[in-house]
Write a protein that holds these residues in place. Sequence first.
Motif, PDB file in Angstrom:
ATOM      1  N   ARG A   1       6.959 -59.357  13.910  1.00 61.08           N
ATOM      2  CA  ARG A   1       8.399 -59.210  13.667  1.00 61.08           C
ATOM      3  C   ARG A   1       9.190 -59.230  14.981  1.00 61.08           C
ATOM      4  NH1 ARG A   1       9.721 -53.812  12.093  1.00 61.08           N
ATOM      5  NH2 ARG A   1      10.800 -53.658  14.048  1.00 61.08           N
ATOM      6  N   ASP A   2       8.691 -58.485  15.974  1.00 68.80           N
ATOM      7  CA  ASP A   2       9.403 -58.400  17.254  1.00 68.80           C
ATOM      8  C   ASP A   2       8.901 -59.395  18.297  1.00 68.80           C
ATOM      9  OD1 ASP A   2      11.044 -56.342  16.311  1.00 68.80           O
ATOM     10  OD2 ASP A   2       9.588 -54.809  16.892  1.00 68.80           O
ATOM     11  N   LYS A   3       7.843 -60.138  17.950  1.00 65.99           N
ATOM     12  CA  LYS A   3       7.244 -61.116  18.859  1.00 65.99           C
ATOM     13  C   LYS A   3       6.802 -60.484  20.176  1.00 65.99           C
ATOM     14  CE  LYS A   3       9.572 -65.146  17.002  1.00 65.99           C
ATOM     15  NZ  LYS A   3      10.355 -66.321  17.293  1.00 65.99           N
ATOM     16  N   VAL A   4       6.144 -59.333  20.056  1.00 65.27           N
ATOM     17  CA  VAL A   4       5.662 -58.591  21.226  1.00 65.27           C
ATOM     18  C   VAL A   4       4.140 -58.618  21.237  1.00 65.27           C
ATOM     19  CG1 VAL A   4       5.543 -56.329  22.344  1.00 65.27           C
ATOM     20  CG2 VAL A   4       7.678 -57.090  21.304  1.00 65.27           C
ATOM     21  N   LEU A   5       3.583 -59.038  22.349  1.00 62.68           N
ATOM     22  CA  LEU A   5       2.148 -59.038  22.580  1.00 62.68           C
ATOM     23  C   LEU A   5       1.837 -57.860  23.496  1.00 62.68           C
ATOM     24  CD1 LEU A   5      -0.707 -60.400  22.627  1.00 62.68           C
ATOM     25  CD2 LEU A   5       0.089 -61.590  24.670  1.00 62.68           C
ATOM     26  N   ARG A   6       0.853 -57.066  23.111  1.00 59.93           N
ATOM     27  CA  ARG A   6       0.444 -55.921  23.926  1.00 59.93           C
ATOM     28  C   ARG A   6      -0.988 -56.134  24.387  1.00 59.93           C
ATOM     29  NH1 ARG A   6       1.657 -50.212  24.242  1.00 59.93           N
ATOM     30  NH2 ARG A   6      -0.213 -49.085  24.826  1.00 59.93           N
ATOM     31  N   VAL A   7      -1.225 -55.893  25.680  1.00 62.14           N
ATOM     32  CA  VAL A   7      -2.582 -55.932  26.214  1.00 62.14           C
ATOM     33  C   VAL A   7      -2.863 -54.593  26.894  1.00 62.14           C
ATOM     34  CG1 VAL A   7      -2.641 -58.439  26.519  1.00 62.14           C
ATOM     35  CG2 VAL A   7      -1.914 -57.013  28.412  1.00 62.14           C
ATOM     36  N   GLU A   8      -4.057 -54.086  26.664  1.00 64.70           N
ATOM     37  CA  GLU A   8      -4.499 -52.865  27.317  1.00 64.70           C
ATOM     38  C   GLU A   8      -5.646 -53.237  28.239  1.00 64.70           C
ATOM     39  OE1 GLU A   8      -5.271 -50.003  24.225  1.00 64.70           O
ATOM     40  OE2 GLU A   8      -3.158 -50.000  23.616  1.00 64.70           O
ATOM     41  N   LEU A   9      -5.569 -52.734  29.468  1.00 62.79           N
ATOM     42  CA  LEU A   9      -6.512 -53.123  30.509  1.00 62.79           C
ATOM     43  C   LEU A   9      -7.542 -52.031  30.776  1.00 62.79           C
ATOM     44  CD1 LEU A   9      -3.813 -54.655  32.862  1.00 62.79           C
ATOM     45  CD2 LEU A   9      -5.284 -55.871  31.256  1.00 62.79           C
ATOM     46  N   GLU A  10      -8.601 -52.394  31.480  1.00 59.86           N
ATOM     47  CA  GLU A  10      -9.702 -51.473  31.731  1.00 59.86           C
ATOM     48  C   GLU A  10      -9.283 -50.229  32.506  1.00 59.86           C
ATOM     49  OE1 GLU A  10     -12.716 -53.560  33.902  1.00 59.86           O
ATOM     50  OE2 GLU A  10     -11.498 -53.717  35.699  1.00 59.86           O
ATOM     51  N   ASP A  11      -8.225 -50.300  33.286  1.00 63.18           N
ATOM     52  CA  ASP A  11      -7.779 -49.139  34.058  1.00 63.18           C
ATOM     53  C   ASP A  11      -6.910 -48.180  33.233  1.00 63.18           C
ATOM     54  OD1 ASP A  11      -5.345 -50.442  33.869  1.00 63.18           O
ATOM     55  OD2 ASP A  11      -5.063 -50.679  36.031  1.00 63.18           O
ATOM     56  N   GLY A  12      -6.740 -48.486  31.943  1.00 59.86           N
ATOM     57  CA  GLY A  12      -5.953 -47.628  31.064  1.00 59.86           C
ATOM     58  C   GLY A  12      -4.490 -48.022  30.969  1.00 59.86           C
ATOM     59  N   SER A  13      -4.059 -48.957  31.798  1.00 58.92           N
ATOM     60  CA  SER A  13      -2.664 -49.392  31.741  1.00 58.92           C
ATOM     61  C   SER A  13      -2.454 -50.340  30.563  1.00 58.92           C
ATOM     62  CB  SER A  13      -2.246 -50.066  33.054  1.00 58.92           C
ATOM     63  OG  SER A  13      -2.975 -51.256  33.252  1.00 58.92           O
ATOM     64  N   ALA A  14      -1.199 -50.470  30.164  1.00 63.03           N
ATOM     65  CA  ALA A  14      -0.844 -51.356  29.058  1.00 63.03           C
ATOM     66  C   ALA A  14       0.388 -52.152  29.444  1.00 63.03           C
ATOM     67  CB  ALA A  14      -0.586 -50.551  27.797  1.00 63.03           C
ATOM     68  N   LEU A  15       0.410 -53.405  29.024  1.00 60.70           N
ATOM     69  CA  LEU A  15       1.545 -54.289  29.276  1.00 60.70           C
ATOM     70  C   LEU A  15       2.005 -54.882  27.961  1.00 60.70           C
ATOM     71  CD1 LEU A  15       0.072 -56.232  32.323  1.00 60.70           C
ATOM     72  CD2 LEU A  15       1.867 -54.512  32.420  1.00 60.70           C
ATOM     73  N   GLU A  16       3.309 -55.092  27.850  1.00 63.22           N
ATOM     74  CA  GLU A  16       3.865 -55.774  26.691  1.00 63.22           C
ATOM     75  C   GLU A  16       4.596 -57.016  27.165  1.00 63.22           C
ATOM     76  OE1 GLU A  16       4.470 -52.099  23.589  1.00 63.22           O
ATOM     77  OE2 GLU A  16       6.238 -52.828  24.661  1.00 63.22           O
ATOM     78  N   TYR A  17       4.379 -58.100  26.437  1.00 64.24           N
ATOM     79  CA  TYR A  17       5.008 -59.380  26.734  1.00 64.24           C
ATOM     80  C   TYR A  17       5.943 -59.714  25.584  1.00 64.24           C
ATOM     81  CZ  TYR A  17       1.496 -59.783  30.346  1.00 64.24           C
ATOM     82  OH  TYR A  17       0.718 -59.556  31.455  1.00 64.24           O
TER      83      TYR A  17
END
Length: 92
Positions: free
Chosen positions: A19-35
């Motif tokens: 719906r919002d066209k948001v991709l979320r990735v979570e990385l091995e260091d515990g951080s998260a990014l949204e595109y």
Amino acid sequence: MDMKRINAGKLRAIGYDARDKVLRVELEDGSALEYLNVGAELWRRFSTSGVAWSFYRDNIEEEFTSRRAAARNAGAARAALDDLFKPPGESS
């Protein structure tokens, strides 16, 4: 947003909000990014790729603007660490 657990390069989980066209990735260091503004077709290709880390690096990381996102369950993880490192005899 449902997250798909993966183990590819530094990626540990990926998810998509159509719906919002948001991709979320979570990385091995515990951080998260949204595109933002990621199309459903790109998500489909990414989520089914046999080489997710390479796909991410080539098609997402440098092509879309990211924003830092709060790590999921950060509060629970913090509470667990606080409990682990409490001085002896101290209760919650």
